[in-house]
Design a protein around this motif. Structure first.
Motif, PDB file in Angstrom:
ATOM      1  N   ALA A  22      53.229 -16.916  55.776  1.00 16.32           N
ATOM      2  CA  ALA A  22      54.342 -17.004  54.838  1.00 16.32           C
ATOM      3  C   ALA A  22      54.710 -18.469  54.711  1.00 16.32           C
ATOM      4  CB  ALA A  22      55.517 -16.174  55.331  1.00 16.32           C
ATOM      5  N   THR A  23      55.485 -18.783  53.721  1.00 20.34           N
ATOM      6  CA  THR A  23      55.915 -20.163  53.519  1.00 20.34           C
ATOM      7  C   THR A  23      57.422 -20.198  53.353  1.00 20.34           C
ATOM      8  OG1 THR A  23      55.585 -19.964  51.129  1.00 20.34           O
ATOM      9  CG2 THR A  23      53.748 -20.846  52.433  1.00 20.34           C
ATOM     10  N   PHE A  40      64.664 -25.917  52.364  1.00 19.37           N
ATOM     11  CA  PHE A  40      63.684 -24.844  52.432  1.00 19.37           C
ATOM     12  C   PHE A  40      64.013 -23.988  53.648  1.00 19.37           C
ATOM     13  CE2 PHE A  40      61.784 -28.059  49.846  1.00 19.37           C
ATOM     14  CZ  PHE A  40      61.022 -27.368  48.909  1.00 19.37           C
ATOM     15  N   ARG A  41      63.724 -22.701  53.555  1.00 16.80           N
ATOM     16  CA  ARG A  41      64.135 -21.791  54.628  1.00 16.80           C
ATOM     17  C   ARG A  41      63.117 -20.682  54.805  1.00 16.80           C
ATOM     18  NH1 ARG A  41      69.888 -19.194  53.738  1.00 16.80           N
ATOM     19  NH2 ARG A  41      68.731 -17.905  52.244  1.00 16.80           N
ATOM     20  N   TYR A  42      62.884 -20.310  56.063  1.00 15.87           N
ATOM     21  CA  TYR A  42      62.060 -19.150  56.374  1.00 15.87           C
ATOM     22  C   TYR A  42      62.920 -18.130  57.103  1.00 15.87           C
ATOM     23  CZ  TYR A  42      58.568 -16.045  58.264  1.00 15.87           C
ATOM     24  OH  TYR A  42      57.852 -14.916  58.580  1.00 15.87           O
ATOM     25  N   VAL A  43      62.925 -16.906  56.596  1.00  8.66           N
ATOM     26  CA  VAL A  43      63.675 -15.808  57.201  1.00  8.66           C
ATOM     27  C   VAL A  43      62.693 -14.677  57.476  1.00  8.66           C
ATOM     28  CG1 VAL A  43      65.571 -14.165  56.944  1.00  8.66           C
ATOM     29  CG2 VAL A  43      65.750 -16.452  55.921  1.00  8.66           C
ATOM     30  N   ALA A  64      58.498 -30.419  53.999  1.00 12.45           N
ATOM     31  CA  ALA A  64      58.923 -29.212  54.691  1.00 12.45           C
ATOM     32  C   ALA A  64      57.781 -28.218  54.869  1.00 12.45           C
ATOM     33  CB  ALA A  64      60.086 -28.571  53.934  1.00 12.45           C
ATOM     34  N   ALA A  65      56.985 -28.003  53.815  1.00 14.52           N
ATOM     35  CA  ALA A  65      55.937 -26.979  53.872  1.00 14.52           C
ATOM     36  C   ALA A  65      54.885 -27.304  54.925  1.00 14.52           C
ATOM     37  CB  ALA A  65      55.293 -26.819  52.497  1.00 14.52           C
ATOM     38  N   ALA A  66      54.424 -28.559  54.952  1.00 14.03           N
ATOM     39  CA  ALA A  66      53.392 -28.938  55.915  1.00 14.03           C
ATOM     40  C   ALA A  66      53.932 -28.915  57.336  1.00 14.03           C
ATOM     41  CB  ALA A  66      52.843 -30.318  55.576  1.00 14.03           C
ATOM     42  N   SER A  83      66.045 -17.453  61.958  1.00 13.86           N
ATOM     43  CA  SER A  83      65.663 -18.124  60.712  1.00 13.86           C
ATOM     44  C   SER A  83      65.457 -19.607  60.980  1.00 13.86           C
ATOM     45  CB  SER A  83      66.742 -17.921  59.648  1.00 13.86           C
ATOM     46  OG  SER A  83      67.993 -18.393  60.109  1.00 13.86           O
ATOM     47  N   VAL A  84      64.679 -20.248  60.118  1.00 13.55           N
ATOM     48  CA  VAL A  84      64.413 -21.677  60.261  1.00 13.55           C
ATOM     49  C   VAL A  84      64.705 -22.369  58.941  1.00 13.55           C
ATOM     50  CG1 VAL A  84      62.815 -23.436  61.079  1.00 13.55           C
ATOM     51  CG2 VAL A  84      62.487 -21.062  61.780  1.00 13.55           C
ATOM     52  N   VAL A  85      65.491 -23.428  59.005  1.00 10.71           N
ATOM     53  CA  VAL A  85      65.760 -24.279  57.853  1.00 10.71           C
ATOM     54  C   VAL A  85      64.922 -25.540  57.988  1.00 10.71           C
ATOM     55  CG1 VAL A  85      67.485 -25.759  56.749  1.00 10.71           C
ATOM     56  CG2 VAL A  85      68.076 -23.414  57.399  1.00 10.71           C
ATOM     57  N   PHE A  86      64.189 -25.878  56.944  1.00 10.46           N
ATOM     58  CA  PHE A  86      63.375 -27.084  56.906  1.00 10.46           C
ATOM     59  C   PHE A  86      63.933 -28.026  55.837  1.00 10.46           C
ATOM     60  CE2 PHE A  86      60.554 -23.677  58.335  1.00 10.46           C
ATOM     61  CZ  PHE A  86      59.982 -24.223  59.477  1.00 10.46           C
TER      62      PHE A  86
END
Length: 383
Positions: A22-23, A40-43, A64-66, A83-86
């Motif tokens: 996932a991204t 950017f955020r991953y949940v 953020a993506a890399a 969750s992670v915030v980038f």
């Protein structure tokens, strides 16, 4: 000239980042955003309310993506349910996409990039019901992590500074170079005063801080490990004598007062250590300045912060009990006395045997696994 100088603060851009399941997704409208950052955020799917939010900040020239793809944070978020915030810097703010850890206007409470990051946390708490937050970063992101821990101790319960710099070490590009190499020597009180001055009225608990540094880092000299340790031990009200001295993954590890720890990664240059693989303690994919050192820093940050379980962690700003007769429970080796050993809850009998052989522990001594926030041996059960 300033642009050329800033280039030296960079870590090389990642090429061909590993594909992730996932991204992170971009989030807009998270606040006034005075630092002009992107969020950017991953949940993880099905994330329950009350789980933490982790902020993970990239180094210069990265994005953020890399950074998300290669450091292992998303896999850990799936495993431990947070969750992670980038945050992502923009070249309109800094030609090399460095977080401006050396600019006072971007590191003060209530202004600039620091406030933008805090607003990302606030948005995630509203969206996901998070009750606690943690922050980590590499290089320039590590310098900004120091700033967030100093300016917002009421927001963050823990931090991870990887190849980073002390808060208040620099106020210009030129002074940033001096901080990076050879480093700036100040007393623990002088460093601690800089942290306290970032939020003078604050009197609550301060975040736990994990400090990581490669011994062969020629960009951010190893002297910064000592200066960071002195800064945050003093700010957290403990001394500079380690209570625990051991090795984790074969690397020197020290813990001070249960609130600050240091890792010295022998032979590592400038970068963030990862340990590719599918084991429970492994994570990450090698890339420029994301270095395979057989130890996953993100995993050990999660452990040190105490968010490696499925129970809601203690909210920011509240107190947690202190063990009555034993050290804090976190260790990848074993801690305790000659007759009792205590470990974090996820160690297995096989791991205990392996660690005993590696570190000379007597594995016939009873081993107890303790719950998060344990206060007494009654909170532990025999392995």
């Amino acid at each position: 000239m300033a642009v050329l100088l800033l280039a030296a603060l960079s870590v090389v851009a990642m090429s061909s980042p590993a594909r992730a399941a996932a991204t992170p997704q971009e989030v807009t409208g998270f606040g006034s955003n005075p630092g002009n950052l992107r969020m950017f955020r991953y949940v993880p799917p099905g994330l329950a309310g009350g789980r933490p939010v982790v902020v993970a900040m990239h180094g210069c020239t990265q994005n953020a993506a890399a950074y998300a793809a290669n450091t292992g944070w998303m896999r850990l978020a799936d495993t431990y349910k947070f969750s992670v915030v980038f945050p992502q810097q923009q070249t309109t703010n800094n030609m090399n996409a460095c977080f401006n850890w050396f600019e006072a206007g971007d590191t003060r409470r209530g202004s600039g990039e620091a406030l933008s990051v805090k607003q990302m946390v606030d948005r995630t708490k509203r969206d996901n019901g998070s009750t606690s937050a943690y922050v980590s970063g590499l290089s320039a992101g590590g310098g900004m992590t120091s700033a967030m821990l100093a300016a917002y101790p009421d927001v963050f319960s823990g931090g991870g500074i990887i190849a980073g710099l002390p808060y208040g070490c620099a106020n210009s590009v030129a002074s940033a170079f001096t901080c990076m190499s050879p480093g700036v020597n100040k007393s623990p009180k002088e460093w601690g005063d800089k942290v306290r001055a970032a939020f003078p009225s604050y009197s609550g608990r301060r975040p736990k801080v994990s400090i990581w540094q490669g011994t062969a880092d020629s960009t951010v000299k190893t002297m910064n490990t000592t200066e960071l340790m002195e800064q945050f031990t003093n700010a957290n009200g403990t001394d500079q004598t380690p209570d625990t001295t051991d090795t984790v993954g074969g690397y020197p590890h020290r813990v001070y007062g249960g609130t600050v720890e240091t890792y010295q990664i022998t032979g590592m240059g400038h970068g963030q250590p990862v340990d590719p693989g599918t084991g429970p303690a492994q994570c990450g994919t090698p890339a420029p300045y994301i270095l395979d050192m057989n130890i996953c820093s993100a995993y050990h940050l999660v452990r040190f912060w105490g968010i490696d379980d499925s129970a809601p962690p203690t909210p920011t700003g509240t107190s947690t009990p202190t063990p009555s007769s034993t050290p804090p429970p976190y260790s990848d080796t074993v801690i305790g006395t000659a007759t009792d050993h205590y470990v974090a809850r996820r160690i297995t009998a096989a791991e205990y045997t392996k660690l005993g052989a590696a570190h000379g522990y007597n594995t016939s001594v009873p081993l107890y696994q303790c719950t998060a926030g344990w206060t007494d041996k009654a909170d532990c059960s025999p392995l």
